[in-house]
Design an enzyme around this catalytic site. Sequence first.
Site, mmCIF file in Angstrom:
data_model
loop_
_atom_site.group_PDB
_atom_site.id
_atom_site.type_symbol
_atom_site.label_atom_id
_atom_site.label_comp_id
_atom_site.label_asym_id
_atom_site.label_seq_id
_atom_site.Cartn_x
_atom_site.Cartn_y
_atom_site.Cartn_z
ATOM 1 N N TYR A 256 15.413 -3.975 -1.394
ATOM 2 C CA TYR A 256 14.156 -3.230 -1.285
ATOM 3 C C TYR A 256 14.055 -2.104 -2.314
ATOM 4 O O TYR A 256 12.966 -1.645 -2.624
ATOM 5 C CB TYR A 256 13.986 -2.620 0.115
ATOM 6 C CG TYR A 256 13.908 -3.634 1.231
ATOM 7 C CD1 TYR A 256 13.769 -4.981 0.966
ATOM 8 C CD2 TYR A 256 13.983 -3.235 2.551
ATOM 9 C CE1 TYR A 256 13.707 -5.912 1.979
ATOM 10 C CE2 TYR A 256 13.920 -4.163 3.584
ATOM 11 C CZ TYR A 256 13.785 -5.500 3.290
ATOM 12 O OH TYR A 256 13.720 -6.417 4.291
ATOM 13 N N LYS B 47 26.413 -11.740 3.430
ATOM 14 C CA LYS B 47 26.350 -13.090 2.862
ATOM 15 C C LYS B 47 27.371 -13.121 1.724
ATOM 16 O O LYS B 47 27.046 -13.415 0.564
ATOM 17 C CB LYS B 47 24.913 -13.352 2.384
ATOM 18 C CG LYS B 47 24.625 -14.766 1.961
ATOM 19 C CD LYS B 47 24.466 -15.731 3.116
ATOM 20 C CE LYS B 47 24.207 -17.142 2.608
ATOM 21 N NZ LYS B 47 24.381 -18.168 3.655
ATOM 22 N N ASP C 16 23.495 -16.136 8.253
ATOM 23 C CA ASP C 16 22.899 -17.344 8.844
ATOM 24 C C ASP C 16 23.545 -17.657 10.189
ATOM 25 O O ASP C 16 22.875 -18.002 11.165
ATOM 26 C CB ASP C 16 22.985 -18.539 7.879
ATOM 27 C CG ASP C 16 24.303 -18.629 7.148
ATOM 28 O OD1 ASP C 16 25.090 -17.663 7.182
ATOM 29 O OD2 ASP C 16 24.576 -19.684 6.536
ATOM 30 N N ASP D 159 16.666 -5.805 8.721
ATOM 31 C CA ASP D 159 15.227 -5.881 8.957
ATOM 32 C C ASP D 159 14.925 -7.099 9.833
ATOM 33 O O ASP D 159 14.191 -7.035 10.823
ATOM 34 C CB ASP D 159 14.532 -6.008 7.576
ATOM 35 C CG ASP D 159 13.032 -5.840 7.659
ATOM 36 O OD1 ASP D 159 12.493 -5.660 8.756
ATOM 37 O OD2 ASP D 159 12.382 -5.891 6.597
ATOM 38 N N ASP E 296 14.738 -7.344 14.459
ATOM 39 C CA ASP E 296 13.555 -7.892 15.137
ATOM 40 C C ASP E 296 13.938 -9.073 16.024
ATOM 41 O O ASP E 296 13.437 -9.221 17.129
ATOM 42 C CB ASP E 296 12.507 -8.368 14.116
ATOM 43 C CG ASP E 296 11.521 -7.257 13.781
ATOM 44 O OD1 ASP E 296 11.802 -6.078 14.121
ATOM 45 O OD2 ASP E 296 10.477 -7.550 13.181
#
Length: 354
Positions: A140, A189, A221, A245, A249
Site C-alpha cells: 500500500y 507468503k 493461502d 486487510d 475481514d
Amino acid sequence: MKIAVIPGDGIGPEVVKQAIVVLEAVAQKFGHRFEFQEVLMGGAALDAVGVPLPDETLKVCLKSDAVLLGAVGGPKWDDLSGHLRPEAGLLGIRKGLNLFANLRPAKVFPQLKSASTLKEEVLGEGLDILVVRELTGDVYFGDKGRAEIPGGQKAWDTAVYSTHEVERVAHVAFKIARGRRRKVTSVDKANVLESSRLWREVVSRVGQQYPDVELNHMYVDNAAMQLIRNPSQFDVILTTNMFGDILSDEAAMLTGSLGMLPSASLGEGKLGLYEPVHGSAPDIAGQDKANPIATIMSAAMMLRYSFGLEQEAQAVEDAVSRVLEQGYRTADIATPGTIVVGTREMGHLIAQNL
Ligand code: NAD
C-alpha cells in the site's frame, strides 16, 4: 485520563454517546476520572471548517491518552474529490498519530453463535481470535506507478518492509499474546515474496525474546482456509498490511455481525485510536437503531491497551455478555424470542450490568 472523542457522522455520535455512558459507569465503579474532549472529523468537520481533519483535532488527539472514534462518511459528501472526502480524515489521523498496529478481535459470544456463518461443531466453544495487522508498510505504501508499453500500459505496486517495521509490530503481537492464550501465528507468503522472507526472519528473531509464547508460521493461502476449517486453532494472528486487510475481514465475518466488531490502532506509546469496524450506516442514522456494542467493546480495548486497566476492560466485556444472556438485542442481531432494544437502552443496560 484524557480521551479525545470524535463522534463523526451518521450513527457515529449515537454509538459514541453510549460508549461514554459505559466509560462513565466504569469511572464511578472503579474510582477513575475520564476527561472527554469532543473534536471534529469527517463530514462534520467538512461542514464546519471545510477540511476532513482540522489541525486542531490532531493537536487535541496528540495531547490525549486515547482517541475514541465513531465513524465518518455519508452520501452528503460522496461527490467530493479524494483529499476532501471524510474518509481522508481516517488515513490522516492514523498517520498523524503514527499508528502502525491494527488490532481486530473476532469473538463469537456464545449467545450469538447462530449469527455465525460457521456450523456449531466448527465453532466449538466459541471463537476468540485477535488479528494484529501492520498498518504503515507493504504494497500500500511502496513505490507504485504506471508506464506505457507496446499494446497498453503496465502498472506496479511494490511490497516493502524494513526490519524495524516488522520488529515493532511483532513486539505488539507477542506482548498481547502474553495476556491471552500465548500463541502467535505469523502469516506471510515467504515461499514467493522476498518481503515475506524478511518478515518471517524478523518475527522468528523477535519471538526468541518471548519464549513463553508459542510461535508458528503459516502461508496466507493456508491461513485463509484454516480460518474457515478450524478457527479455534488461532489465538493471535500477526500479519502484513495487505494480508491483514483481507484476513481481518474474513475472521470478523465469522462472527456474523458488523455491529459487534471493535478495533484498536496502536503506535509506539500508549496512545491508541479505538473505533468500531462498521461505517456511519446512514440508512439507520438518527433512528436509535444502531448497535452500540462494537463501540463499547472498542472502549473496553481502550481500557486494556491504552490505560492498562485489564479488570475494567473485562468488566465491560462481561457486562455485554450478561446483557446478551438476558436476551436483549438491537435489531441487527435480534432473533425470534429475544427482546429488541434501541441504541440508548442497550448502552444503559450494559452500564447497569457493570
Ligand atoms: P456501514 O458499515 O456503514 O453499513 C453497512 C450495513 O451495516 C448497513 O446496512 C448498516 O445499517 C449496517 N450497520 C453498520 N453498523 C451498524 C450498527 N452499529 N448497528 C446496526 N447496523 C449497522 O458501511 P457502508 O454502508 O458501506 O458505508 C456507509 C458510510 O460509512 C460510507 O460513507 C463509508 O465510506 C463510511 N465508512 C466509514 C468507516 C469508518 O469511519 N471507519 C468504515 C466503513 C465505511
